[in-house]
Scaffold this motif. Structure first.
Motif, PDB file in Angstrom:
ATOM      1  N   ASN A  76       2.677   6.470 -11.827  1.00  0.00           N
ATOM      2  CA  ASN A  76       3.268   4.978 -12.182  1.00  0.00           C
ATOM      3  C   ASN A  76       3.995   4.841 -11.036  1.00  0.00           C
ATOM      4  N   LYS A  77       4.830   5.572 -10.428  1.00  0.00           N
ATOM      5  CA  LYS A  77       5.559   5.289  -9.035  1.00  0.00           C
ATOM      6  C   LYS A  77       4.758   4.785  -7.750  1.00  0.00           C
ATOM      7  N   GLU A  78       3.526   5.337  -7.788  1.00  0.00           N
ATOM      8  CA  GLU A  78       2.725   5.242  -6.576  1.00  0.00           C
ATOM      9  C   GLU A  78       2.012   3.690  -6.922  1.00  0.00           C
ATOM     10  N   GLU A  79       1.743   3.342  -8.322  1.00  0.00           N
ATOM     11  CA  GLU A  79       1.082   2.109  -8.490  1.00  0.00           C
ATOM     12  C   GLU A  79       2.356   0.962  -8.409  1.00  0.00           C
ATOM     13  N   GLU A  80       3.346   1.354  -8.624  1.00  0.00           N
ATOM     14  CA  GLU A  80       4.576   0.377  -8.405  1.00  0.00           C
ATOM     15  C   GLU A  80       4.540  -0.023  -6.998  1.00  0.00           C
ATOM     16  N   VAL A  81       4.777   1.048  -6.126  1.00  0.00           N
ATOM     17  CA  VAL A  81       4.620   0.943  -4.629  1.00  0.00           C
ATOM     18  C   VAL A  81       3.594  -0.106  -4.172  1.00  0.00           C
ATOM     19  N   MET A  82       2.488   0.555  -4.764  1.00  0.00           N
ATOM     20  CA  MET A  82       1.171  -0.540  -4.331  1.00  0.00           C
ATOM     21  C   MET A  82       1.250  -1.867  -4.668  1.00  0.00           C
ATOM     22  N   LYS A  83       1.999  -2.216  -5.950  1.00  0.00           N
ATOM     23  CA  LYS A  83       2.154  -3.298  -6.099  1.00  0.00           C
ATOM     24  C   LYS A  83       2.946  -4.301  -5.309  1.00  0.00           C
ATOM     25  N   MET A  84       4.028  -3.788  -4.727  1.00  0.00           N
ATOM     26  CA  MET A  84       4.926  -4.219  -3.766  1.00  0.00           C
ATOM     27  C   MET A  84       4.169  -4.524  -2.288  1.00  0.00           C
ATOM     28  N   LEU A  85       3.320  -3.112  -1.972  1.00  0.00           N
ATOM     29  CA  LEU A  85       2.844  -3.603  -0.634  1.00  0.00           C
ATOM     30  C   LEU A  85       1.538  -4.525  -0.770  1.00  0.00           C
ATOM     31  N   TRP A  86       1.159  -4.895  -1.898  1.00  0.00           N
ATOM     32  CA  TRP A  86      -0.057  -5.858  -2.026  1.00  0.00           C
ATOM     33  C   TRP A  86       0.674  -7.248  -2.149  1.00  0.00           C
ATOM     34  N   LYS A  87       1.696  -7.335  -2.524  1.00  0.00           N
ATOM     35  CA  LYS A  87       2.576  -8.335  -2.273  1.00  0.00           C
ATOM     36  C   LYS A  87       3.011  -8.837  -0.921  1.00  0.00           C
ATOM     37  N   LEU A  88       3.406  -7.639  -0.341  1.00  0.00           N
ATOM     38  CA  LEU A  88       4.173  -7.853   1.119  1.00  0.00           C
ATOM     39  C   LEU A  88       3.149  -7.843   2.174  1.00  0.00           C
ATOM     40  N   GLU A  89       1.823  -7.318   1.965  1.00  0.00           N
ATOM     41  CA  GLU A  89       0.423  -7.105   2.827  1.00  0.00           C
ATOM     42  C   GLU A  89       1.040  -6.075   3.823  1.00  0.00           C
ATOM     43  N   ARG A  90       2.121  -6.306   4.676  1.00  0.00           N
ATOM     44  CA  ARG A  90       2.321  -5.096   5.654  1.00  0.00           C
ATOM     45  C   ARG A  90       3.897  -5.137   5.628  1.00  0.00           C
ATOM     46  N   ALA A  91       4.406  -3.680   5.587  1.00  0.00           N
ATOM     47  CA  ALA A  91       5.706  -3.393   5.650  1.00  0.00           C
ATOM     48  C   ALA A  91       6.099  -2.053   6.084  1.00  0.00           C
ATOM     49  N   PHE A  92       7.395  -2.157   6.589  1.00  0.00           N
ATOM     50  CA  PHE A  92       7.863  -0.848   6.592  1.00  0.00           C
ATOM     51  C   PHE A  92       8.624  -0.214   5.511  1.00  0.00           C
ATOM     52  N   LYS A 122      11.388   0.507   4.864  1.00  0.00           N
ATOM     53  CA  LYS A 122      12.540  -0.173   4.604  1.00  0.00           C
ATOM     54  C   LYS A 122      12.502  -1.534   3.899  1.00  0.00           C
ATOM     55  N   ASP A 123      11.288  -1.909   4.163  1.00  0.00           N
ATOM     56  CA  ASP A 123      10.640  -3.405   3.617  1.00  0.00           C
ATOM     57  C   ASP A 123      10.329  -3.172   1.992  1.00  0.00           C
TER      58      ASP A 123
END
Length: 119
Positions: free
Chosen positions: A6-22, A24-25
């Motif tokens: 669930n946590k990995e999926e939550e992070v992936m959703k954020m990364l899909w939204k951001l497209e590229r991120a550090f 901290k982002d």
């Protein structure tokens, strides 16, 4: 494609939204329930090991990006959920939503029209 926690999926959703991120982002995308920086970094490294995420190194800092497209993950997830919970029956899925009153008869008619128009 490996199953995500669930946590990995939550992070992936954020990364899909951001497209590229550090890291901290991504951390900034969390609300009040922010994980510790090191915890988030570990989750991202796990996603990288599962081949969902890649990175570009800038010295000691890494910028992460999704390797798996959101649409591809969604297709796999939905197919697996239908197989696991509805015995491979899309009709069973729709019936479930109708019984739970999550979809109305007018919405069902609209879906039928859309299907018929695609043929």
């Amino acid at each position: 494609m490996q199953k995500l926690t669930n946590k990995e999926e939550e992070v992936m959703k954020m990364l899909w939204k951001l497209e590229r991120a550090f890291v901290k982002d991504i951390l900034a995308e969390f609300g009040a329930d922010k994980p510790h920086y090191n915890t988030l970094s570990t989750i991202i490294r796990n996603l990288e090991e599962k081949e969902y995420v890649g990175h570009v190194a800038y010295g000691n800092t890494h910028q992460y990006y999704p390797v798996v497209r959101k649409e591809d993950y969604r297709k796999k997830f939905i197919h697996n959920a239908i197989a696991d919970y509805f015995n491979h029956s899309y009709k069973g899925l729709i019936s479930f939503f109708a019984e739970e009153e999550k979809i109305s008869a007018s919405e069902l008619r609209e879906i039928i029209r859309e299907i018929e128009n695609k043929k």
